[in-house]
Write a protein that holds these residues in place. Structure first.
Motif, PDB file in Angstrom:
ATOM      1  N   GLU A 174      15.281  10.681  -2.507  1.00 21.76           N
ATOM      2  CA  GLU A 174      16.621  10.481  -3.184  1.00 21.76           C
ATOM      3  C   GLU A 174      17.214   9.373  -2.344  1.00 21.76           C
ATOM      4  N   ASN A 175      16.865   9.143  -0.871  1.00 20.89           N
ATOM      5  CA  ASN A 175      17.560   8.099  -0.318  1.00 20.89           C
ATOM      6  C   ASN A 175      16.797   6.701  -0.600  1.00 20.89           C
ATOM      7  N   GLY A 176      15.734   6.673  -1.141  1.00 27.82           N
ATOM      8  CA  GLY A 176      15.117   5.539  -1.581  1.00 27.82           C
ATOM      9  C   GLY A 176      13.863   5.198  -0.548  1.00 27.82           C
ATOM     10  N   MET A 177      13.670   6.194   0.362  1.00 26.88           N
ATOM     11  CA  MET A 177      12.719   6.057   1.156  1.00 26.88           C
ATOM     12  C   MET A 177      11.291   6.528   0.528  1.00 26.88           C
ATOM     13  N   PRO A 178      10.210   5.688   0.569  1.00 25.67           N
ATOM     14  CA  PRO A 178       8.947   6.234   0.293  1.00 25.67           C
ATOM     15  C   PRO A 178       8.405   7.341   0.839  1.00 25.67           C
ATOM     16  N   ARG A 191       0.933  -1.046  -0.092  1.00 25.42           N
ATOM     17  CA  ARG A 191      -0.033   0.076   0.009  1.00 25.42           C
ATOM     18  C   ARG A 191       0.971   1.215   0.006  1.00 25.42           C
ATOM     19  N   MET A 192       2.108   0.976   0.120  1.00 24.02           N
ATOM     20  CA  MET A 192       3.041   2.344   0.097  1.00 24.02           C
ATOM     21  C   MET A 192       3.605   2.488  -0.992  1.00 24.02           C
ATOM     22  N   ARG A 193       3.776   1.563  -2.051  1.00 24.61           N
ATOM     23  CA  ARG A 193       4.387   1.460  -3.100  1.00 24.61           C
ATOM     24  C   ARG A 193       4.061   2.656  -4.292  1.00 24.61           C
ATOM     25  N   HIS A 194       3.049   3.267  -3.972  1.00 26.14           N
ATOM     26  CA  HIS A 194       2.645   4.377  -4.964  1.00 26.14           C
ATOM     27  C   HIS A 194       3.239   5.591  -4.727  1.00 26.14           C
ATOM     28  N   LEU A 195       3.868   5.833  -3.333  1.00 25.53           N
ATOM     29  CA  LEU A 195       4.412   6.887  -3.149  1.00 25.53           C
ATOM     30  C   LEU A 195       5.649   7.490  -3.916  1.00 25.53           C
ATOM     31  N   PRO A 196       5.710   8.572  -3.761  1.00 27.08           N
ATOM     32  CA  PRO A 196       7.055   9.419  -4.583  1.00 27.08           C
ATOM     33  C   PRO A 196       8.436   8.569  -3.729  1.00 27.08           C
ATOM     34  N   ILE A 197       9.298   8.395  -4.417  1.00 31.36           N
ATOM     35  CA  ILE A 197      10.452   7.942  -3.752  1.00 31.36           C
ATOM     36  C   ILE A 197      11.574   9.045  -3.428  1.00 31.36           C
ATOM     37  N   ASN A 221     -11.191  12.129   5.806  1.00 28.72           N
ATOM     38  CA  ASN A 221     -11.327  11.228   4.820  1.00 28.72           C
ATOM     39  C   ASN A 221     -11.175   9.750   5.246  1.00 28.72           C
ATOM     40  N   ARG A 222     -10.750   9.686   6.647  1.00 28.96           N
ATOM     41  CA  ARG A 222     -10.256   8.442   7.529  1.00 28.96           C
ATOM     42  C   ARG A 222      -8.987   7.798   6.306  1.00 28.96           C
ATOM     43  N   ARG A 223      -8.048   8.533   5.992  1.00 33.68           N
ATOM     44  CA  ARG A 223      -6.985   8.033   5.463  1.00 33.68           C
ATOM     45  C   ARG A 223      -5.717   7.873   6.091  1.00 33.68           C
ATOM     46  N   CYS A 224      -5.017   6.886   5.873  1.00 36.33           N
ATOM     47  CA  CYS A 224      -3.993   6.727   6.416  1.00 36.33           C
ATOM     48  C   CYS A 224      -2.830   7.928   6.470  1.00 36.33           C
ATOM     49  N   TYR A 225      -2.341   8.418   7.417  1.00 35.25           N
ATOM     50  CA  TYR A 225      -1.341   9.687   7.345  1.00 35.25           C
ATOM     51  C   TYR A 225      -0.130   9.167   6.729  1.00 35.25           C
ATOM     52  N   ILE A 226       0.260   8.037   6.582  1.00 31.83           N
ATOM     53  CA  ILE A 226       1.579   7.643   5.814  1.00 31.83           C
ATOM     54  C   ILE A 226       1.249   7.382   4.588  1.00 31.83           C
ATOM     55  N   ALA A 283       4.021  14.325   4.357  1.00 26.72           N
ATOM     56  CA  ALA A 283       5.094  14.892   4.065  1.00 26.72           C
ATOM     57  C   ALA A 283       5.029  15.633   2.489  1.00 26.72           C
ATOM     58  N   SER A 284       4.366  14.891   1.583  1.00 29.02           N
ATOM     59  CA  SER A 284       4.371  15.472   0.206  1.00 29.02           C
ATOM     60  C   SER A 284       4.199  17.028   0.131  1.00 29.02           C
TER      61      SER A 284
END
Length: 165
Positions: free
Chosen positions: A22-26, A14-20, A54-59, A31-32
Motif C-alpha cells: 500500500e505504501n508503494g514499496m515492492p 529485477r525488483m519490478r515484478h514484485l507485488p507493491i 535454489n540460489r535465489r535472491c532473498y529480496i 515477506a510474500s
C-alpha cells in the motif's frame, strides 16, 4: 502507468515484478507469504530454505550470480557470519536507501547501523545456521545513507568497550 520509483529512489529492474504494498514499496520475496515485513527470526522457513537451495535472491527471488551481498549489523560484518541469505548487490543497495525497516527485519540485532558485505566467496554452515563469508567489501549504512567505513570502525570499537564494562 507504473512508477519505477519509491520515495524518489529508482526500483531496480529485477525488483519490478514484485507485488507493491500500500505504501508503494515492492514486497520482498521473503515477506510474500506473510504479506508484511517481519524480523528475520519470524520469516517462514520455507522462504529461507527455498532461497538458499535454489540460489535465489532473498529480496527479488531472481537467480543469484557469482557476486552477492549480505545485509547485517556491525557484529555480523566484523565476524563475517551472517544470518540472512544472500541478495543481489543492487537489491541490497535499494533496500538500504529506500526502506530501513526491511534492514531491521534482515538484521534485527543491529544498533541502527548496517553493513552490506559483497563477496563471491561464501558458504553456509547448516549446523550453526549462518553464512560464512570471506574476501568481502563492506559498505555501511544508517537511515538510508552511506556511512564512511572508518566511522563504523570507531563505533564498533566503542561498542566492544562498552560491552566489556
Amino acid at each position: 502507468m507504473t512508477s519505477f520509483l519509491y520515495n524518489g529512489i529508482t526500483i531496480p529492474e529485477r525488483m519490478r515484478h514484485l507485488p507493491i504494498m500500500e505504501n508503494g514499496m515492492p514486497l520482498p520475496t521473503f515477506a510474500s507469504e506473510a504479506k508484511t515485513i517481519l524480523p528475520l527470526n519470524q520469516h517462514t522457513a520455507s522462504a529461507r530454505l527455498s532461497a538458499m537451495a535454489n540460489r535465489r535472491c532473498y529480496i527479488c527471488g531472481d537467480k543469484l550470480h557469482d557476486l552477492v551481498s549480505f545485509i547485517g549489523g556491525p557484529d555480523e560484518a566484523m565476524s563475517k557470519l551472517y544470518l540472512s541469505p544472500p541478495v543481489h548487490p543492487e537489491c541490497a543497495d535499494f533496500i538500504m536507501q529506500a526502506c530501513p525497516e526491511i534492514s531491521d527485519a534482515l538484521a534485527p540485532s543491529n544498533p541502527g547501523f548496517f553493513a552490506v558485505s559483497t563477496t563471491a566467496n561464501y558458504e553456509y554452515d547448516a549446523e550453526k545456521g549462518v553464512f560464512l563469508i570471506s574476501d568481502s567489501e563492506e559498505v555501511w549504512w544508517s537511515k538510508g545513507q552511506r556511512v564512511p567505513g572508518d566511522v563504523m570502525d570507531i563505533l564498533h570499537e566503542l561498542t566492544q568497550t562498552l560491552r566489556a564494562i
